[in-house]
Design an enzyme around this catalytic site. Structure first.
Site, PDB file in Angstrom:
ATOM      1  N   GLU A  13    -116.246  18.088  71.009  1.00  0.00           N
ATOM      2  CA  GLU A  13    -115.698  18.641  69.774  1.00  0.00           C
ATOM      3  C   GLU A  13    -116.771  19.176  68.835  1.00  0.00           C
ATOM      4  O   GLU A  13    -116.574  20.203  68.173  1.00  0.00           O
ATOM      5  CB  GLU A  13    -114.856  17.579  69.059  1.00  0.00           C
TER       6      GLU A  13
ATOM      7  N   HIS B  47    -104.404   7.589  68.796  1.00  0.00           N
ATOM      8  CA  HIS B  47    -103.621   8.818  68.971  1.00  0.00           C
ATOM      9  C   HIS B  47    -102.564   8.963  67.891  1.00  0.00           C
ATOM     10  O   HIS B  47    -101.627   9.746  68.043  1.00  0.00           O
ATOM     11  CB  HIS B  47    -102.941   8.837  70.346  1.00  0.00           C
TER      12      HIS B  47
END
Length: 659
Positions: free
Chosen positions: A398, A465
């Site tokens: 990322e 998540h």
């Protein structure tokens, strides 16, 4: 030290000599000024000038270089005006950052230079983005990025090289191996003896050169760059050198053994090259004296202008205005009345697809977003329509990809980065907070980037998540944050975010993807960023919320039929619509803020504080707020529902109404 003249003319040899002499003479002057307390700090590159100068002069003038704080030779070789360069170091308005940043923490597209930030590694991902833009545009250009040997321990370095290798990007990753990271010797930084050995691990070419031999640096880079323009692929270049002064002048060099200093003093890149040119008859004492006088005159003239300036006169309006790149949004209405029922996910995908059609410079990047269509299938079919250049699967990195997005923006592209889950944004946090958010304020470079953030709990996905992390970015000037709650807003706001040249964090709640539908225009349209929406008119209490909170508020408000409830959907969290919220609270006299994020440190606290300061005399009850528990998000559905604020919000709303 062996200099090989090869095919290079005497003029090239002279140019290289002047190139290496200029930064040395500037540094010598700066060290005097530092002792006189006329400059505040200095990072010396004495002993390392051959690398910066040799590389810069070997590349074409329109090829980007990303230097660090010991690479003065990049700036002088690109012929930045001395007066403006010196003013930059003084923190005055003539400099490149209007006094907002120091030394080489700036960029200049005019000279194709992008300076560093203090974190050392992030510039590598930015270099990837610049090279990617050049490659997609067929420009046949090389990008070069500098690293110190200590900085190569950072994840950004490894991520960026891996991306460049996978995508065959023409980036020269140059490592100045000078033996120390500040005071920590190489033996305590890494195990490898040569950085060139690391090329095998990345699957790329790597070479090691004498960083003090300017002809070797120049010839190596020139040869590599010529090949890379024809056959794009990254190269790792280790330039072996030595830092003859402290990390910065206050650090000193007491930690360096004297015999090591003596050994490297004999390898001085300027003196050795000068001796070689005199021996070869290319220059003589008269030439050297004349050139030194010319450079000294240039330095003194530049300093005279730079020292005339004082520090900037502070203007709050100017400082706050420059946080964002100038942009006057023109809201686009649908071209026709044609509508169809769309789920949240369909509307989002539709807006993204139409934005790709509208902006042919828009590049999408993310894990599994190409042929697979992303884990939520939002970009399903995009590769077939737009091609692999514009819809790009990324490695699991990322930080490098967010850095790449900034590099694309520097080259005039737009970028969208999809975080597979909002939780994973921590891996790219530094790039977002310190590069994307600050780059326009620092040196006027827009960051035309949207980071998509699938967010929220309610799917029993556990603590990694399910997080609501919008408050992490709410505190960061330079970012914009949008958070739609309906399919209509999802499409209009993604189109608006991609039009905006500023970095936008776009939050999309995963539970809404396939659970909410409504009639949505088929045509392209936008919604004003920064504008809240009155979802439900009311007279007695204001609920200020966003995202999933909007649906909870509408559901729970029905359980209080005797109370006239107004619901405000913020839609944009940064900047949030203060006028709309204040107007509602002044009308109702009661306010409660609801969000899914944890209560402590959530956005509700800031809104409550603002209302307390600006609406106190209009309030009939205390301002209240509700959010999720101050715990990580649990996995079991029963625990997750207890974590979420919905039930507690109902109780608190009843308490507010009864006050």
């Amino acid at each position: 030290m062996q200099f090989k003249k090869k095919k290079y003319s005497d003029q090239v040899l002279k140019d290289l000599y002047e190139g290496i002499l200029r930064p040395r003479m500037i540094e010598e002057k700066m060290l005097i000024l530092l002792r006189q307390n006329r400059i505040s700090k200095w990072f010396s590159g004495i002993g390392q000038e051959a690398i910066a100068v040799g590389l810069t002069m070997a590349l074409e003038n329109d090829e980007y270089i990303l230097p660090m704080h010991r690479n003065l030779g990049v700036f002088t070789s690109r012929k930045l005006p001395f007066d403006r360069l010196f003013a930059q170091w003084q923190g005055t308005m003539m400099g490149y950052t209007k006094g907002r940043d120091r030394s080489f923490h700036f960029g200049t597209n005019e000279h194709h230079i992008v300076g560093m930030i203090s974190h050392l590694g992030p510039q590598n991902g930015v270099a990837d983005g610049i090279a990617l833009a050049s490659k997609i545009s067929g420009e046949k250009k090389v990008t070069a990025v500098f690293n110190g040997d200590g900085g190569t321990s950072q994840g950004d370095f490894h991520e960026a090289i891996n991306v460049a290798a996978v995508w065959n990007l023409p980036v020269i990753f140059i490592v100045e191996n000078n033996g120390y990271g500040l005071s920590t010797p190489s033996s305590e930084q890494f195990k490898c003896k040569s950085f060139a050995d690391k090329g095998i691990g990345y699957g790329i070419k790597a070479v090691s050169i004498d960083g003090n031999n300017i002809l070797e640096v120049y010839d190596t880079i020139k040869t590599l760059a010529a090949d890379m323009r024809k056959n794009p692929a990254p190269v790792l270049v280790e330039a072996v050198t030595f830092r003859m002064r402290g990390h910065e002048e206050a650090s000193g060099t007491k930690y360096v053994p004297q015999e090591l200093m003596d050994e490297w003093a004999k390898k001085d890149p300027l003196q050795n090259y000068e001796d070689f040119l005199v021996k070869e008859g290319v220059i003589d004492a008269k030439y050297i004296d004349s050139l030194r006088k010319k450079i000294k005159k240039d330095i003194e003239e530049g300093l005279a202008v730079a020292f005339e300036e004082t520090h900037p006169v502070a203007s709050t309006e100017v400082e706050t205005t420059d946080v964002y790149a100038p942009f006057e949004q023109v809201v686009v209405a649908p071209a026709s009345d044609k509508k169809s029922e769309k789920r949240f996910i369909d509307a989002l995908s539709d807006g993204l697809r139409q934005s790709m059609e509208k902006h042919d410079n828009l590049i999408l990047m993310g894990q599994d977003i190409a042929e697979y269509g992303g884990v939520f299938k939002i970009t399903d079919g995009f590769v077939k329509q737009f091609g692999k250049d514009r819809v790009r699967n990324t490695p699991l990195c990322e930080a490098a990809i967010v850095g790449t997005s900034l590099g694309l923006s520097i080259k005039g592209k737009k970028a969208m980065v999809e975080m597979q889950f909002a939780d994973f944004v921590t891996e790219g946090f530094n790039q977002i907070i310190n590069n994307l958010a600050k780059t326009h304020w620092r040196w006027g470079q827009k960051a035309d980037v949207v980071v998509r953030m699938p967010t929220g709990a309610g799917t029993a996905a556990g603590p990694f998540h399910s997080q609501s992390n919008e408050a992490w970015f709410f505190h960061t000037p330079g970012l914009k944050i949008v958070y739609p709650s309906t399919p209509y807003d999802a499409k209009g706001l993604i189109c608006a975010a991609l039009e905006d040249p500023n970095p936008v964090m776009y939050f999309e709640h995963k539970v809404m993807y396939r659970s909410i539908s409504e009639m949505v225009p088929d045509d392209y349209y936008t919604i004003e960023i920064g504008k809240a929406k009155v979802v439900q008119e009311g007279e007695e209490v204001s609920i200020i919320t966003y995202g999933m909170g909007v649906h909870w508020a509408m559901e729970i408000a029905k359980e209080f039929p005797e109370t006239s409830v107004e619901i405000i959907d913020l839609r944009t969290l940064l900047p949030w619509d203060k006028e709309a919220v204040v107007a509602s609270v002044k009308k109702t006299g009661r306010a409660i803020i609801l969000h899914e994020d944890c209560l402590t440190g959530g956005i509700g606290g800031e809104i409550a504080a603002y209302l307390s300061e600006n609406c106190f005399e209009h309030l009939d009850a205390p301002i209240m707020r509700e959010g999720s528990l101050d715990t990580p998000v649990p996995f079991a559905p029963t625990l997750e529902q207890n974590f979420l604020p919905k039930a507690r919000f109902k109780e608190k709303l009843a308490k507010l109404i009864a006050f």
